[in-house]
Scaffold this motif. Sequence first.
Motif, short mmCIF file in Angstrom:
data_model
loop_
_atom_site.label_atom_id
_atom_site.label_comp_id
_atom_site.label_asym_id
_atom_site.label_seq_id
_atom_site.Cartn_x
_atom_site.Cartn_y
_atom_site.Cartn_z
N TYR A 13 1.02 -1.41 0.20
CA TYR A 13 0.30 -0.24 0.07
C TYR A 13 1.25 1.22 0.03
N VAL A 22 3.14 -5.58 2.21
CA VAL A 22 2.36 -5.69 3.72
C VAL A 22 2.30 -7.51 3.05
N GLU A 41 -1.10 -12.62 12.43
CA GLU A 41 -1.15 -11.56 13.06
C GLU A 41 -1.96 -10.51 12.38
N SER A 42 -2.80 -9.24 13.54
CA SER A 42 -3.72 -8.84 12.88
C SER A 42 -2.91 -7.62 12.01
N GLY A 43 -3.72 -7.16 10.75
CA GLY A 43 -2.52 -6.24 9.82
C GLY A 43 -1.31 -6.97 9.40
N GLY A 44 -1.48 -8.27 9.58
CA GLY A 44 -1.08 -9.23 8.71
C GLY A 44 0.02 -9.58 7.21
N GLY A 45 -2.02 -9.02 6.57
CA GLY A 45 -2.23 -8.75 5.31
C GLY A 45 -2.84 -9.87 5.05
N LYS A 46 -4.15 -10.52 5.79
CA LYS A 46 -4.95 -11.28 5.23
C LYS A 46 -6.00 -11.36 4.75
N SER A 47 -6.35 -10.10 5.03
CA SER A 47 -7.94 -9.68 4.03
C SER A 47 -7.16 -9.12 2.96
N THR A 48 -6.44 -8.94 2.81
CA THR A 48 -5.71 -8.21 1.76
C THR A 48 -5.08 -9.28 0.31
N GLU A 169 -13.06 -14.08 8.65
CA GLU A 169 -13.70 -14.11 10.06
C GLU A 169 -14.92 -14.82 10.14
N HIS A 201 -8.56 -15.30 13.38
CA HIS A 201 -7.41 -15.47 14.66
C HIS A 201 -8.22 -16.66 15.08
N1 LIG Z 1 -6.44 0.27 1.86
C1 LIG Z 1 -5.94 0.93 2.75
N2 LIG Z 1 -4.42 1.47 2.61
C2 LIG Z 1 -3.31 1.29 3.02
N3 LIG Z 1 -3.48 0.40 3.95
C3 LIG Z 1 -3.82 -0.31 3.81
C4 LIG Z 1 -5.57 -0.77 3.30
N4 LIG Z 1 -6.00 -1.63 3.42
C5 LIG Z 1 -4.94 -2.18 4.55
N5 LIG Z 1 -3.84 -1.61 4.73
C6 LIG Z 1 -2.76 -2.62 5.79
O1 LIG Z 1 -2.12 -3.44 5.22
C7 LIG Z 1 -2.04 -4.47 6.16
C8 LIG Z 1 -3.03 -5.65 5.98
O2 LIG Z 1 -4.10 -5.33 6.29
P1 LIG Z 1 -4.99 -6.40 6.15
O3 LIG Z 1 -6.35 -6.46 6.64
O4 LIG Z 1 -4.73 -8.27 4.95
O5 LIG Z 1 -4.72 -7.33 7.37
P2 LIG Z 1 -5.48 -8.43 7.93
O6 LIG Z 1 -4.67 -9.28 8.91
O7 LIG Z 1 -6.68 -9.41 7.06
O8 LIG Z 1 -5.58 -8.11 9.58
P3 LIG Z 1 -6.96 -8.15 10.20
O9 LIG Z 1 -6.75 -9.65 10.83
O10 LIG Z 1 -6.53 -6.87 11.53
O11 LIG Z 1 -7.94 -7.96 10.07
C9 LIG Z 1 -2.42 -2.81 7.84
O12 LIG Z 1 -1.33 -2.53 8.58
C10 LIG Z 1 -3.37 -2.15 7.24
O13 LIG Z 1 -3.11 -1.02 7.67
#
Ligand SMILES: Nc1ncnc2c1ncn2[C@@H]1O[C@H](COP(=O)(O)OP(=O)(O)OP(=O)(O)O)[C@@H](O)[C@H]1O
Length: 681
Positions: A13, A22, A41-48, A169, A201
């Motif tokens: 990003y 990410v 971990e949270s923010g690790g990029g799973k949703s991405t 989730e 999680h």
């Molecule tokens: N549109 C965006 N613009 C900038 N940064 C983003 C964007 N979407 C996600 N991020 C960042 O990318 C990283 C990964 O986000 P993501 O949602 O994939 O994590 P995650 O593993 O699903 O987190 P969680 O378990 O908390 O849902 C995070 O640090 C988030 O802040």
Amino acid sequence: MSYLELRDIHKSYYLGKEEFPVLKGIDLNFDLGEFVSILGESGGGKSTLMNIIGGLDRQFQGSVTVDGHRLDHKNEKAMDFYRRDTIGYIYQAYNLVNHLTVLDNVLIPLDMTTLNRSQREERATSLLKRVGLLDQAKKYPNQLSGGQKQRVAIARALASDPKIIIADEPTGALDAQNTKDVLAILDSIAQEGRLVITVTHSQAVANSGTRIVHLEDGKINHDTKLRDAYPVGNTPRLASKLLPASVAYRTAYKHFKYSFWRNSLIVIGTAIGLFAVMLFSGLGNGIKGYINYQVNEMVNPQVIAVNRYQKTAAAGSGGSQTSQATQSTSTSQAGSSATSAGTAATAATTKQPTISDQDISRIKSLKHVTKADKVYIANGVTAHYKGKTASISSLQNWNASATRNTIKDGHQPKAGEVLIDRDAVAKKFNQNYKSLIGKTMTLNYQTLNQKNKIVTVKVKAKIAGITSNSSSMSSLRTDDYVSTQTLTNAMKAAHVDTKVASIAVNIDKIGNVKATTKQINHLKSHGQRQFTATSVDSVIGTVQTYVSLATDILAAIAAISLVVSALMIIVTMYMSVSARTKEIGILRALGESKRDVRRLFISESLIIGVLSATLATVVALGGGALTNHLLASITNFAFVQITLGNVVTVFVIALIISLLAAMLPARRAARLNPIDALAAE
Ligand SMILES: Nc1ncnc2c1ncn2[C@@H]1O[C@H](COP(=O)(O)OP(=O)(O)OP(=O)(O)O)[C@@H](O)[C@H]1O
């Protein structure tokens, strides 16, 4: 070869120019029948990662291969198809469309399959039964518990029979029992030979799958197989297709119904503008019609009244001013002929300057003149029929100024015939006045003969027809006519002078009336002006100038109202797009294209437009009829005349306005990034 293969996936990003990596090189293979949990971990990029697999995120490096075909992330339509055909999404926040019922939510993806209507409903119902919600089908999402909502989301994800189910989730917001239920359903989905990938999680949730993938610092650091994937059968799959346009209209209509009161207010607001247009057009028609009606009833606009020119005392030697007497008659042609010709019949008393046969020939020889008739008017006439009498204020000879459309029964009078007024004369003789036609009656009036003695002129004539003049100015005159020859013969018999002071000149076309009037006014003998010619043209011209002015002002007001209507729809649509951002994301995730989203908002706007136009038409027609009814006691004329053309115009305007007003908001909606839209609150 695995069913789904991710190769060297990198995703960053950017905040300004600053890069936030990410995913830093993900390689993963998935097979059908697997139930894979992704931990990290949270923010690790799973949703991405899920968004990349699900085809929502197209900005990354690396490749995704599905069933041997590498996805082309640059090709938006192909990605829409991929989401529609292969992916089913389940979210932590359920992401149901609030204005659709449970059943309709499940039907969204089914509308993009080749199943027919009853098959779609059958499948949606059986899916709801599978998740235990058949009895909730008619409810709206906000009437359900969290666990129920998630089960609707699962039914919806399965609707289009996708090979891959992505669950981000899915149990995050659920209690223990619901979590257990949802996990059991997800497991059964994998058993059907689908690939289930879930982000979680919870280690406990992860343990219920067939495999756990652990993500750390943008890379896979563990990939653990818990048990074998389920065997995959070879069952035929549902085929997908583009969303039919009719679905957009249906969905828009459902949303309209869901927010009925809000939308009704908008429809009312928009209808006011359209109503103004319709009413003003109707009034315009009515007023124009009224003027024409009055003019045609009163006078023949193709006729010019010509009198001998007289200098007024006031005008002195001034050349062009007409006499006071003639001037006053010019307010209406009938009045003009009445006064001037009335004096003809009583020429000896008033000594009006007369118009000779040579004068008449001279005028007749002018271009555009088709006829020049002498005008005689006898005043104070008594009509007799079978011992009954009726008075006629003025009896005219049938001349060019007479308007044929006042004859309601019978025909114009030939030699020896008379036309009598329905109300003033005929009904006094016989209530069944039509039976008078063909009967003979007599008419008497007194006047001075050539020797200035009072004599009675007697006219015996057969009734040729009945006249009636319903124009509001009809009281100014009556419509009793006798043939010229019959009148002059009777006058001659009583030794009454038959010279005339006024003639009625008929012009070939209305367009030539003005010029010919001017021409007659300019005719000279021995350098002296001879005639005063008056046409209704000048009077009508003035009236019509005012009418046009009024119509223009009304049109301007209507135009302002229309602009307000258009702004109203624009604002509504923008508000609607903002309020429904999440829905747009959901629809895109389910495989709807940009065009489908655009169409959804345009259809909603068109619905508002059509309903507004309908409301405006109903109110305008009703209001118009009421106005006409109320005015009927004053004048029997429909002042508000709304034509089919007006109605069609208003509908066309409404459609154009709503289409134009929806364009920008609909474009904005279509251009929303599905991931951002889904993240909207
Ligand atoms: N549109 C965006 N613009 C900038 N940064 C983003 C964007 N979407 C996600 N991020 C960042 O990318 C990283 C990964 O986000 P993501 O949602 O994939 O994590 P995650 O593993 O699903 O987190 P969680 O378990 O908390 O849902 C995070 O640090 C988030 O802040």
